[in-house]
Write an enzyme that holds these catalytic residues in place. Structure first.
Site, PDB file in Angstrom:
ATOM      1  N   GLU A  25      58.622  48.007  28.864  1.00  0.00           N
ATOM      2  CA  GLU A  25      59.203  49.294  29.021  1.00  0.00           C
ATOM      3  C   GLU A  25      58.896  50.220  27.790  1.00  0.00           C
ATOM      4  O   GLU A  25      58.926  49.619  26.770  1.00  0.00           O
ATOM      5  CB  GLU A  25      60.462  49.272  29.834  1.00  0.00           C
ATOM      6  CG  GLU A  25      61.346  48.090  29.176  1.00  0.00           C
ATOM      7  CD  GLU A  25      62.403  48.899  28.349  1.00  0.00           C
ATOM      8  OE1 GLU A  25      62.234  49.939  28.137  1.00  0.00           O
ATOM      9  OE2 GLU A  25      63.328  48.120  27.988  1.00  0.00           O
ATOM     10  N   LYS A  85      63.914  60.380  29.444  1.00  0.00           N
ATOM     11  CA  LYS A  85      64.136  59.136  29.952  1.00  0.00           C
ATOM     12  C   LYS A  85      63.935  59.199  31.420  1.00  0.00           C
ATOM     13  O   LYS A  85      64.406  59.975  32.108  1.00  0.00           O
ATOM     14  CB  LYS A  85      65.569  58.437  29.809  1.00  0.00           C
ATOM     15  CG  LYS A  85      65.830  57.078  30.378  1.00  0.00           C
ATOM     16  CD  LYS A  85      67.341  56.961  29.990  1.00  0.00           C
ATOM     17  CE  LYS A  85      68.016  55.863  30.917  1.00  0.00           C
ATOM     18  NZ  LYS A  85      69.381  55.583  30.528  1.00  0.00           N
ATOM     19  N   VAL A 105      63.630  50.731  33.149  1.00  0.00           N
ATOM     20  CA  VAL A 105      63.296  49.308  34.124  1.00  0.00           C
ATOM     21  C   VAL A 105      63.000  49.741  35.691  1.00  0.00           C
ATOM     22  O   VAL A 105      61.861  48.979  35.737  1.00  0.00           O
ATOM     23  CB  VAL A 105      64.553  48.282  34.001  1.00  0.00           C
ATOM     24  CG1 VAL A 105      64.230  47.077  35.116  1.00  0.00           C
ATOM     25  CG2 VAL A 105      65.131  47.611  32.724  1.00  0.00           C
ATOM     26  N   ASP A 137      79.337  54.500  39.370  1.00  0.00           N
ATOM     27  CA  ASP A 137      77.988  54.693  38.574  1.00  0.00           C
ATOM     28  C   ASP A 137      77.313  53.325  38.646  1.00  0.00           C
ATOM     29  O   ASP A 137      78.038  52.417  38.111  1.00  0.00           O
ATOM     30  CB  ASP A 137      78.383  54.997  37.057  1.00  0.00           C
ATOM     31  CG  ASP A 137      77.158  55.458  36.441  1.00  0.00           C
ATOM     32  OD1 ASP A 137      76.150  55.420  36.824  1.00  0.00           O
ATOM     33  OD2 ASP A 137      77.561  55.678  35.124  1.00  0.00           O
ATOM     34  N   SER A 139      73.427  51.586  38.222  1.00  0.00           N
ATOM     35  CA  SER A 139      71.947  51.820  37.981  1.00  0.00           C
ATOM     36  C   SER A 139      70.895  51.749  38.988  1.00  0.00           C
ATOM     37  O   SER A 139      70.840  50.763  39.876  1.00  0.00           O
ATOM     38  CB  SER A 139      71.597  50.727  36.738  1.00  0.00           C
ATOM     39  OG  SER A 139      70.167  50.957  36.530  1.00  0.00           O
ATOM     40  N   ALA A 140      69.994  52.621  38.998  1.00  0.00           N
ATOM     41  CA  ALA A 140      69.018  52.452  39.950  1.00  0.00           C
ATOM     42  C   ALA A 140      68.122  51.300  40.065  1.00  0.00           C
ATOM     43  O   ALA A 140      67.331  50.742  40.733  1.00  0.00           O
ATOM     44  CB  ALA A 140      68.017  53.708  39.869  1.00  0.00           C
ATOM     45  N   ASP A 141      68.129  50.497  38.528  1.00  0.00           N
ATOM     46  CA  ASP A 141      67.484  48.938  38.422  1.00  0.00           C
ATOM     47  C   ASP A 141      67.819  48.174  39.621  1.00  0.00           C
ATOM     48  O   ASP A 141      67.157  47.576  40.003  1.00  0.00           O
ATOM     49  CB  ASP A 141      67.742  48.621  37.156  1.00  0.00           C
ATOM     50  CG  ASP A 141      67.310  49.537  36.016  1.00  0.00           C
ATOM     51  OD1 ASP A 141      66.765  50.446  36.083  1.00  0.00           O
ATOM     52  OD2 ASP A 141      67.832  49.081  34.720  1.00  0.00           O
ATOM     53  N   LYS A 158      72.631  44.723  30.615  1.00  0.00           N
ATOM     54  CA  LYS A 158      73.296  45.236  29.361  1.00  0.00           C
ATOM     55  C   LYS A 158      74.732  44.923  29.175  1.00  0.00           C
ATOM     56  O   LYS A 158      75.532  45.199  30.310  1.00  0.00           O
ATOM     57  CB  LYS A 158      73.013  46.815  29.269  1.00  0.00           C
ATOM     58  CG  LYS A 158      71.606  47.090  29.080  1.00  0.00           C
ATOM     59  CD  LYS A 158      71.356  48.559  29.044  1.00  0.00           C
ATOM     60  CE  LYS A 158      69.698  48.931  28.937  1.00  0.00           C
ATOM     61  NZ  LYS A 158      69.105  48.590  30.374  1.00  0.00           N
TER      62      LYS A 158
HETATM   63 MN   LIG Z   1      74.006  56.247  36.573  1.00  0.00          MN
END
Ligand SMILES: [Mn+2]
Ligand SMILES: [Mn+2]
Ligand SMILES: [Mn+2]
Lengths: 304, 304, 304
Positions: A25, A85, A105, A137, A139-141, A158
């Site tokens: 990435e 990003k 990612v 919140d 992540s779209a990952d 992370k």
């Molecule tokens: Mn977010």
């Protein structure tokens, strides 16, 4: 598709010949690491993939096209300030407007699947943020992992995230989370691993066999292959956790949120650990690239 | 696909001839019921499906292959201690490693869809766990229902769950939740049904017609067909709720979580109700198998 | 598919000829606006789409068939009391039972995709409800946006929702949220826009180019194109927020929830604002229909 996707000729040739390729990435170049460590690390990751016998294909958006496989000059360009990003939701507009972008990612997985690459190495996936009950919140990952057929080799999620909730989310989504040589979920910077995973493989061959079973059966989506940080590079768990808590508090007090949150936390963590987090990050990235190369080699061999 | 999926010849022949087949799960054998009630119940469920005019196809993983349609000796094998509970995320590794596994609602739906079976009977689906706001613990069954084309005939969701939130989650995911002869959501062990559903059918024919409309239109995913427990077998709602609360408290105090949670709660519930929950469970399972058989018969007839 | 889907001949002809078509929903007729404002508004929306050079196709379920493109008499029929609100989960049973239904954003998206319509105008999408941490109440519209290839032109999400959390959910799902002539997320009734979006387009052509990039690349799912309410029609932000809070409190105290919640809140809001919310709603709807028509025209031209 050719309007918006461009596969490097060497990568395309390798894929046609069923030779092992590992996607990498570019968010780590544009947003994850400071200059010049970012370009140096990107080159070192490519070298680690090659040393394992596979071809690296770093992914980014350049001039409104997804590029799979970059030249050294492209890496330098991505290291300049101001590169956006780009996650799944950002792709359409960035492509349509002809801009550059560093792929997360999620976006790298999309590009890898489009190109036909099955293995991808990164530092850590995104996940459920601490305090999700008040922010939602996430992540779209994690959603990408539930739908896109790419194995993500990483040191877990992370460390700034809520790891327990990240694992619950992946379980709900049916995403396998596999320990590579461990039955615990890697904890990014640290060697003490408080959380279990549900599956363990002890070789690249076993990892490849699992991927083959998944996709041969038509089970859509990715796999998290968690590789613990090399012990000699690991940071002290309590010190890291204290620094993360402080960084999270600061973000909250300063109202940092959304896509700025992760870069802010990583930067503060680096400052608070006197640069130790940066060295650990680089060590785990290299280790993941090496393991991903081995898995790609085994996967290509089994497919043959 | 043949490396990892094996359909019993009688089941395959029935499906080719458009004859009614009902899938059954194996988690209830390995983890849901104590020995020997588990094998007896599994055989009784198969008999109930046959009595309704359909062919039963119990699903499990044996020697690293998904098996659709089992022999009596397979059921005994699944009743031995140590058989792993297998949901969507677990399938790849269990298949690749050649192990055995008992399939959850999610994994059984996957197998049924792969085999071409449209109707599946179980006790209760998984769902949103009580205390989700602190754990994010949500069963993969709900995601499976949003994507896999199988009707799940059940007595609602397992009573240990947060039923209201389970219904909200299914609504967000666009999964129809239909009452069979009722406009309330079945509450597993009990006959008092505090929550409404949004649709009701009063016959197997009407249920089959709805399934035909859904899949003919290309609306991906499953349907929850909720069948209340037979009144004579129902437990007292307040007593059950008190026992569940106690079991949930104990799980929390003992730190039981993840995939151990549901088996722990069901076992404690059986102890706390002096075995009454086990008898009720068996009664609702048989009733669901019977109704599923009827719906499968109607569905096959309408397709012809 | 023809058993359950019926496309108006004029709409079918336009689509075959690659001429611009805009889908419109019917929940606003049956549940969103009072009679006779509802029928008048529905006709005015169709006129606004036509004035922009596109063909309107209002969607509803009539006699158990999804109808794409309605006559004036159909609109009147939908304005009668007792027409059911139909979202994704409701479609199978409503179709199978031959009933009528007013389609939500989710169900209208499904119909549009089935018919081959790429642009859809509505007032505001559903989203994450205020108090979601205790209810888990999240609209199926958000899941639909993650999977169905339709651009939804709207004034953001309904103001009664938690807009910040709605944006987070869409981010997790990878749905682009684009401002049309703004880099803020439209706030339905009001012109003050506290929340940013991540992308902005300033013309119908740019919006169409983005849609083309998304779907040409095979990125499944919709796009939210947010158009702020015309300034002259905007309501005072503080007054609206106060009225919403009061309505939400009343709903909670009276135990209003599920599918009754949104109509209840909209009705109370109209009463509390002395009808001003109704006028603003009508103004933003017309504006969205006009912009959607322009985008459909640009999209058809680019495809040619
Ligand atoms: Mn977010
Ligand atoms: Mn769970
Ligand atoms: Mn709702």
């Amino acid at each position: 598709m050719h309007d918006f996707l461009s596969i490097h000729p060497a990568v395309a040739a390798a894929l046609r010949a069923n030779q092992p390729v590992v996607a990498l990435e570019s968010t780590l170049i544009s947003h994850g690491l400071p200059h010049p460590a970012n370009v140096e690390t990107a080159l070192a990751l490519e070298a680690a993939v090659r040393a394992a016998g596979a071809l690296p294909a770093t992914v980014a958006v350049l001039d409104g096209r997804i590029r799979v496989g970059l030249e050294a000059e492209d890496l330098e360009r991505l290291a300049q300030p101001g590169v956006r990003k780009v996650s799944r939701r950002d792709l359409p507009l960035v492509l349509a407007s002809g801009a550059d972008g560093a792929t997360t990612v999620a976006a790298t997985m999309i590009a890898a699947e489009l190109a036909g690459i099955s293995v991808f190495a990164t530092g850590g996936i995104g996940g459920v943020h601490r305090g999700v009950e008040t922010t939602l919140d996430i992540s779209a990952d994690l959603e990408e992992l539930s739908q896109t057929d790419v194995a993500v080799v990483c040191a877990g999620a992370k460390a700034i995230l809520d790891l327990q909730k990240t694992l619950e989310y992946l379980e709900t989504k049916g995403v396998p989370v596999i320990g590579f040589g461990t039955d615990r979920f890697p904890a990014f910077y640290t060697a003490s691993l408080p959380l279990p995973v549900d599956g363990r493989v002890d070789s690249a061959d076993d990892a490849a066999r699992m991927l083959r079973a998944k996709w041969q059966l038509g089970l859509k989506g990715g796999v998290v292959i968690g590789v613990p940080i090399p012990e000699e590079a690991a940071l002290d768990a309590e010190a890291v956790e204290a620094a993360i808590r402080q960084a999270v508090d600061e973000a909250e007090n300063q109202g940092v949120r959304g896509k700025e949150l992760t870069p802010f936390l990583l930067k503060r963590l680096e400052e608070l650990t006197g640069g130790a987090s940066l060295a650990a990050n680089r060590a785990l990235l290299l280790n993941n690239a090496r393991v991903a190369g081995q898995i790609a080699v085994a996967y290509a061999r089994q497919k043959a």
